[in-house]
Design an enzyme around this catalytic site. Structure first.
Site, PDB file in Angstrom:
ATOM      1  N   SER A 286      -0.083   4.202   2.758  1.00 29.01           N
ATOM      2  CA  SER A 286       0.119   4.149   4.202  1.00 29.01           C
ATOM      3  C   SER A 286       1.557   3.721   4.460  1.00 29.01           C
ATOM      4  CB  SER A 286      -0.875   3.190   4.874  1.00 29.01           C
ATOM      5  OG  SER A 286      -0.593   1.848   4.524  1.00 29.01           O
TER       6      SER A 286
ATOM      7  N   THR B  34      -5.624   2.013  -3.032  1.00 29.73           N
ATOM      8  CA  THR B  34      -6.965   2.469  -3.398  1.00 29.73           C
ATOM      9  C   THR B  34      -7.283   1.887  -4.759  1.00 29.73           C
ATOM     10  OG1 THR B  34      -6.924   4.487  -2.088  1.00 29.73           O
ATOM     11  CG2 THR B  34      -8.346   4.489  -4.007  1.00 29.73           C
TER      12      THR B  34
ATOM     13  N   TYR C 285     -11.599   0.575  11.995  1.00 30.25           N
ATOM     14  CA  TYR C 285     -12.426   0.423  10.806  1.00 30.25           C
ATOM     15  C   TYR C 285     -13.866   0.709  11.214  1.00 30.25           C
ATOM     16  CZ  TYR C 285     -13.663  -4.078  12.725  1.00 30.25           C
ATOM     17  OH  TYR C 285     -14.109  -5.060  13.552  1.00 30.25           O
TER      18      TYR C 285
ATOM     19  N   ASN D 112       2.631   1.790   7.591  1.00 29.17           N
ATOM     20  CA  ASN D 112       2.869   0.786   8.626  1.00 29.17           C
ATOM     21  C   ASN D 112       2.761  -0.635   8.082  1.00 29.17           C
ATOM     22  OD1 ASN D 112       1.751   3.278  10.183  1.00 29.17           O
ATOM     23  ND2 ASN D 112       2.771   2.025  11.708  1.00 29.17           N
TER      24      ASN D 112
ATOM     25  N   ASP E 236      -1.754   5.882  -5.233  1.00 26.18           N
ATOM     26  CA  ASP E 236      -2.020   4.988  -4.104  1.00 26.18           C
ATOM     27  C   ASP E 236      -2.400   3.593  -4.591  1.00 26.18           C
ATOM     28  OD1 ASP E 236      -2.714   3.774  -1.778  1.00 26.18           O
ATOM     29  OD2 ASP E 236      -4.344   5.130  -1.259  1.00 26.18           O
TER      30      ASP E 236
ATOM     31  N   ASP F 131       0.833  -1.202   0.000  1.00 23.88           N
ATOM     32  CA  ASP F 131       0.000   0.000   0.000  1.00 23.88           C
ATOM     33  C   ASP F 131       0.869   1.254   0.000  1.00 23.88           C
ATOM     34  OD1 ASP F 131      -1.969   1.889   0.358  1.00 23.88           O
ATOM     35  OD2 ASP F 131      -2.298   1.413   2.471  1.00 23.88           O
TER      36      ASP F 131
ATOM     37  N   TRP G 169       1.467  -4.274   9.435  1.00 24.80           N
ATOM     38  CA  TRP G 169       0.775  -4.990  10.508  1.00 24.80           C
ATOM     39  C   TRP G 169       0.236  -6.322   9.991  1.00 24.80           C
ATOM     40  CZ3 TRP G 169      -4.198  -6.519   9.963  1.00 24.80           C
ATOM     41  CH2 TRP G 169      -5.009  -5.810   9.086  1.00 24.80           C
TER      42      TRP G 169
END
Lengths: 42, 322
Positions: free
Chosen positions: B35, B218, B75, B37, B215, B32, B39
């Site tokens: 963003s 997206t 979310y 991070n 992005d 992505d 996880w």
């Protein structure tokens, strides 16, 4: 020092929820807002 | 704590595999560029939602180092919570040691059960990383693990095979039409200044300039809400975005002007056909910036251009795919 990650195209979460008849409920509970991704990290 | 809105990923379709720990534990992630991070779900998560995903088990990794720092992934009405830890992350053979990442602990909703990926690997800048976590690609650069401080993305049009993220290089077989370089306007997201947007030969939006983010996280083309309805109308759709499939071949290109260059997106790209229905691949949002409106160039755009994300000189390179 050069590395390629292959990507595959799978079913989206939206499509999966739709197939399980859960999309409508999901969208009611989680109003979709593209803007939430940006400028929201803290 | 920090948040990352998971609901924004419900349309994404491109996934890859990474491993974390020693020996490696495999995860399907979305790469992505919107963003920063990393996880993944962990064995700390006991909810049903996590039962359908690969879970990271720290006790089975000899290189894991835990922390007490919490992280929250939001979310909609709830959020996943977790902790931050450090371990070796392997991305297509590149071993990033001491990579910080989030291990989810709780998942209050059920929908994540159906999520097609386990986690997210963010490729944007450290300035937007939650909890100050160093992004994976920053560690790749710092640890001198990439030949060049850039990565590139190709998303195949048929979507079935061939898509990739290439770390440390530009694949010249995808740049035979040349690369146009666009300087970043901010080192946060992969954000650039857009000159204007045309439909066919007519300017329709962003006529005084605006901001755009490239992005991979997206799926569609995101436009300001104030423009969405007029854009859909100009393309012959009602406000739902539905359009006659037989009209697709007659639609004009939507043309994004970036750094003085035209980047057309043809109707074959921005019309999405599903189960016999045709929808325009645009969605609206409102995020004002100091420089005006914000547009998002998602996978619909990226399928038309091989994209180079260059951290060495903070530029985005676009090469048209024929």
């Amino acid at each position: 020092h050069i590395s390629r990650v292959s990507l595959w195209r799978g079913k989206s979460l939206r499509q999966t929820l739709k197939e399980h008849g859960l999309l409508e409920n999901y969208l009611k509970q989680h109003p979709y807002n593209p803007a939430a991704k940006y400028f929201s990290t803290g | 704590s920090s948040t990352e809105p998971l609901q924004n990923y419900m349309d994404n379709e491109y996934f890859g595999t990474i491993s974390i720990g020693t020996p490696g534990q495999q995860f399907t992630v979305m790469f992505d560029t919107g963003s920063s991070n990393l996880w993944v779900p962990s064995v700390y998560c006991s909810s049903r939602a996590c039962s359908n995903h690969n879970l990271f088990n720290p006790s089975e990794s000899s290189t894991f180092v835990g922390t007490n720092e919490s992280v929250s992934i939001a979310y909609g009405t709830g959020s996943m919570t977790g902790v931050l830890g450090y371990d070796t992350v392997t991305v297509a053979g590149i071993e990033v040691t001491n990579q910080i990442f989030g291990l989810t602990e709780t998942e209050p909703g059920d929908f994540f059960y159906y999520c097609p990926f386990d986690g997210i690997l963010g490729l944007a800048f450290p300035s937007i990383a939650s909890a100050g976590a160093t992004p994976v690609f920053d560690n790749m650069m710092t640890e001198d693990l990439v030949a060049e401080d850039l990565f590139s993305v190709y998303l195949s049009k048929d979507g079935q095979s061939g898509s990739f993220v290439l770390f440390g290089a530009i694949d010249s077989s995808y740049t035979t039409n040349g690369i146009t370089w666009i300087p970043l306007s901010a080192e946060t997201y992969w954000q650039i200044t857009m000159d204007s947007v045309y439909i066919g030969d007519e300017p329709v939006a962003c006529t005084s300039g605006c901001q755009a983010i490239v992005d991979t996280g997206t799926s569609l083309l995101v436009v300001p809400n104030s423009i969405l309805n007029s854009l859909l109308a100009a393309l012959g759709s009602d406000s739902s975005g539905r359009i006659s499939c037989s009209a697709v071949s007659m639609l004009p290109d939507v043309v994004y002007y970036l750094n003085g260059n035209a980047f057309p997106v043809p109707p074959s790209a921005y019309v999405i056909e599903s189960e016999g229905d045709c929808m325009l691949g645009f969605e609206g949002m409102d995020v004002p910036t100091e420089s005006g409106e914000l547009w998002i160039l998602g996978d619909v755009f990226i399928r038309q251009y091989y994209v180079v994300f260059n951290r060495a000189n903070n530029m985005v390179g676009l090469s048209p795919l024929s």
